[in-house]
Scaffold this motif. Structure first.
Motif, PDB file in Angstrom:
ATOM      1  N   HIS A 168       0.711  -1.240   0.409  1.00 58.64           N
ATOM      2  CA  HIS A 168      -0.475  -0.116  -0.045  1.00 58.64           C
ATOM      3  C   HIS A 168       0.889   1.601   0.318  1.00 58.64           C
ATOM      4  O   HIS A 168       0.598   1.983  -0.713  1.00 58.64           O
ATOM      5  CB  HIS A 168      -1.080   0.018   1.164  1.00 58.64           C
ATOM      6  N   GLN A 169       2.102   1.263   0.666  1.00 57.60           N
ATOM      7  CA  GLN A 169       2.740   2.930   0.558  1.00 57.60           C
ATOM      8  C   GLN A 169       3.768   2.570  -0.688  1.00 57.60           C
ATOM      9  O   GLN A 169       3.357   3.776  -1.128  1.00 57.60           O
ATOM     10  CB  GLN A 169       4.183   2.021   1.693  1.00 57.60           C
ATOM     11  N   LEU A 170       4.010   1.059  -1.339  1.00 55.44           N
ATOM     12  CA  LEU A 170       5.098   1.504  -2.977  1.00 55.44           C
ATOM     13  C   LEU A 170       3.701   2.382  -3.767  1.00 55.44           C
ATOM     14  O   LEU A 170       4.159   2.312  -4.561  1.00 55.44           O
ATOM     15  CB  LEU A 170       5.322   0.707  -2.871  1.00 55.44           C
ATOM     16  N   LEU A 171       2.491   1.974  -3.130  1.00 54.81           N
ATOM     17  CA  LEU A 171       1.205   1.950  -4.875  1.00 54.81           C
ATOM     18  C   LEU A 171       1.421   3.394  -4.536  1.00 54.81           C
ATOM     19  O   LEU A 171       0.962   4.322  -5.061  1.00 54.81           O
ATOM     20  CB  LEU A 171       0.515   1.094  -4.886  1.00 54.81           C
ATOM     21  N   GLY A 172       1.201   3.967  -3.010  1.00 55.18           N
ATOM     22  CA  GLY A 172       1.128   5.700  -2.836  1.00 55.18           C
ATOM     23  C   GLY A 172       1.809   6.203  -3.518  1.00 55.18           C
ATOM     24  O   GLY A 172       1.739   7.588  -4.212  1.00 55.18           O
ATOM     25  N   ILE A 173       2.990   5.874  -3.308  1.00 52.26           N
ATOM     26  CA  ILE A 173       4.412   6.365  -4.326  1.00 52.26           C
ATOM     27  C   ILE A 173       4.314   6.500  -5.690  1.00 52.26           C
ATOM     28  O   ILE A 173       4.059   7.104  -6.063  1.00 52.26           O
ATOM     29  CB  ILE A 173       5.211   5.592  -3.650  1.00 52.26           C
ATOM     30  N   VAL A 174       4.382   5.648  -6.537  1.00 50.11           N
ATOM     31  CA  VAL A 174       3.581   5.195  -7.755  1.00 50.11           C
ATOM     32  C   VAL A 174       2.192   6.522  -7.617  1.00 50.11           C
ATOM     33  O   VAL A 174       2.381   7.108  -8.793  1.00 50.11           O
ATOM     34  CB  VAL A 174       2.642   3.919  -8.169  1.00 50.11           C
ATOM     35  N   GLU A 175       1.381   6.305  -7.254  1.00 52.41           N
ATOM     36  CA  GLU A 175       0.625   7.856  -7.409  1.00 52.41           C
ATOM     37  C   GLU A 175       0.866   8.662  -7.415  1.00 52.41           C
ATOM     38  O   GLU A 175       0.842  10.094  -8.500  1.00 52.41           O
ATOM     39  CB  GLU A 175      -0.808   7.693  -6.351  1.00 52.41           C
ATOM     40  N   LYS A 176       1.910   9.606  -6.176  1.00 50.68           N
ATOM     41  CA  LYS A 176       2.460  11.060  -5.945  1.00 50.68           C
ATOM     42  C   LYS A 176       3.075  11.069  -7.102  1.00 50.68           C
ATOM     43  O   LYS A 176       3.757  12.047  -7.750  1.00 50.68           O
ATOM     44  CB  LYS A 176       2.962  10.412  -4.988  1.00 50.68           C
ATOM     45  N   ALA A 177       3.985  10.066  -7.671  1.00 51.81           N
ATOM     46  CA  ALA A 177       4.876   9.942  -9.090  1.00 51.81           C
ATOM     47  C   ALA A 177       4.150  10.770 -10.250  1.00 51.81           C
ATOM     48  O   ALA A 177       4.451  11.258 -11.385  1.00 51.81           O
ATOM     49  CB  ALA A 177       5.306   8.652  -9.377  1.00 51.81           C
ATOM     50  N   GLN A 178       2.731   9.926 -10.520  1.00 54.22           N
ATOM     51  CA  GLN A 178       2.531  10.391 -11.046  1.00 54.22           C
ATOM     52  C   GLN A 178       2.547  12.299 -11.286  1.00 54.22           C
ATOM     53  O   GLN A 178       2.347  12.614 -12.053  1.00 54.22           O
ATOM     54  CB  GLN A 178       0.860  10.337 -11.150  1.00 54.22           C
ATOM     55  N   GLU A 179       1.579  12.648 -10.158  1.00 55.39           N
ATOM     56  CA  GLU A 179       1.216  13.574  -9.895  1.00 55.39           C
ATOM     57  C   GLU A 179       2.823  14.745  -9.613  1.00 55.39           C
ATOM     58  O   GLU A 179       2.777  15.811 -10.832  1.00 55.39           O
ATOM     59  CB  GLU A 179       0.449  13.977  -8.570  1.00 55.39           C
ATOM     60  N   VAL A 180       3.368  14.352  -9.964  1.00 53.15           N
ATOM     61  CA  VAL A 180       4.837  14.706  -9.746  1.00 53.15           C
ATOM     62  C   VAL A 180       5.202  15.491 -11.371  1.00 53.15           C
ATOM     63  O   VAL A 180       5.702  16.792 -11.573  1.00 53.15           O
ATOM     64  CB  VAL A 180       6.328  14.376  -9.164  1.00 53.15           C
ATOM     65  N   CYS A 181       5.186  14.503 -11.980  1.00 51.99           N
ATOM     66  CA  CYS A 181       5.081  14.448 -13.121  1.00 51.99           C
ATOM     67  C   CYS A 181       4.408  15.523 -14.081  1.00 51.99           C
ATOM     68  O   CYS A 181       4.660  16.354 -14.885  1.00 51.99           O
ATOM     69  CB  CYS A 181       4.388  13.792 -14.546  1.00 51.99           C
ATOM     70  N   PHE A 182       3.350  15.552 -13.224  1.00 51.55           N
ATOM     71  CA  PHE A 182       2.029  16.467 -14.053  1.00 51.55           C
ATOM     72  C   PHE A 182       2.402  17.844 -13.253  1.00 51.55           C
ATOM     73  O   PHE A 182       2.601  19.090 -13.826  1.00 51.55           O
ATOM     74  CB  PHE A 182       0.811  16.342 -13.480  1.00 51.55           C
ATOM     75  N   LYS A 183       2.608  18.152 -11.876  1.00 44.86           N
ATOM     76  CA  LYS A 183       3.698  19.254 -11.397  1.00 44.86           C
ATOM     77  C   LYS A 183       4.461  19.888 -12.329  1.00 44.86           C
ATOM     78  O   LYS A 183       4.818  21.023 -12.656  1.00 44.86           O
ATOM     79  CB  LYS A 183       3.472  19.536 -10.367  1.00 44.86           C
ATOM     80  N   ASN A 184       4.980  19.066 -12.873  1.00 44.91           N
ATOM     81  CA  ASN A 184       6.413  19.402 -13.630  1.00 44.91           C
ATOM     82  C   ASN A 184       6.452  19.537 -15.492  1.00 44.91           C
ATOM     83  O   ASN A 184       7.320  19.042 -16.347  1.00 44.91           O
ATOM     84  CB  ASN A 184       7.943  18.224 -13.612  1.00 44.91           C
ATOM     85  N   GLY A 185       4.923  19.396 -14.912  1.00 44.34           N
ATOM     86  CA  GLY A 185       4.396  19.698 -16.499  1.00 44.34           C
ATOM     87  C   GLY A 185       4.771  18.998 -17.956  1.00 44.34           C
ATOM     88  O   GLY A 185       4.034  19.095 -18.961  1.00 44.34           O
ATOM     89  N   ALA A 186       3.475  17.837 -17.313  1.00 45.13           N
ATOM     90  CA  ALA A 186       3.936  16.479 -18.632  1.00 45.13           C
ATOM     91  C   ALA A 186       2.004  16.836 -19.092  1.00 45.13           C
ATOM     92  O   ALA A 186       1.120  17.042 -17.838  1.00 45.13           O
ATOM     93  CB  ALA A 186       3.652  15.641 -17.845  1.00 45.13           C
ATOM     94  N   ALA A 187       1.775  16.999 -19.664  1.00 46.39           N
ATOM     95  CA  ALA A 187       1.025  16.401 -20.440  1.00 46.39           C
ATOM     96  C   ALA A 187      -0.179  15.218 -20.436  1.00 46.39           C
ATOM     97  O   ALA A 187      -1.094  14.890 -20.609  1.00 46.39           O
ATOM     98  CB  ALA A 187       0.657  17.733 -22.493  1.00 46.39           C
TER      99      ALA A 187
END
Length: 94
Positions: free
Chosen positions: A50-69
């Motif tokens: 559950h912790q690792l999947l939470g990191i996966v979810e946050k990784a998506q957010e990091v990409c979007f916050k850094n300009g990924a479409a």
């Protein structure tokens, strides 16, 4: 139970920004405190699923916050009864 989750993120950003965005994802993993190994194609993490999947979810957010479409991610999960560690998989090769 300890699991391994490997994550490869492919953020939809201009090529000259790719490593910077991937670097932000690796920083997120570092700051999470989980054990991890960075490879040339993906980063493997060790911890509770559950912790690792939470990191996966946050990784998506990091990409979007850094300009990924758009973000394409490849996720591999390895769990076994009694847990599995990175060290038991690679100690023979280190």
């Amino acid at each position: 139970m300890l699991c391994n989750v490997s994550l490869q993120v492919l953020p939809g950003v201009p090529e000259e920004q790719l490593y910077q965005v991937v670097g932000q994802v690796i920083e997120l993993i570092q700051e999470s405190g989980v054990k991890y190994v960075v490879g040339p194609m993906e980063t493997t993490m060790e911890g509770e699923l559950h912790q690792l999947l939470g990191i996966v979810e946050k990784a998506q957010e990091v990409c979007f916050k850094n300009g990924a479409a758009r973000v394409v991610s490849v996720v591999k999960i390895d769990c076994k009864a009694g847990g599995v560690t990175i060290d038991e998989k690679i100690k023979k090769y280190r």
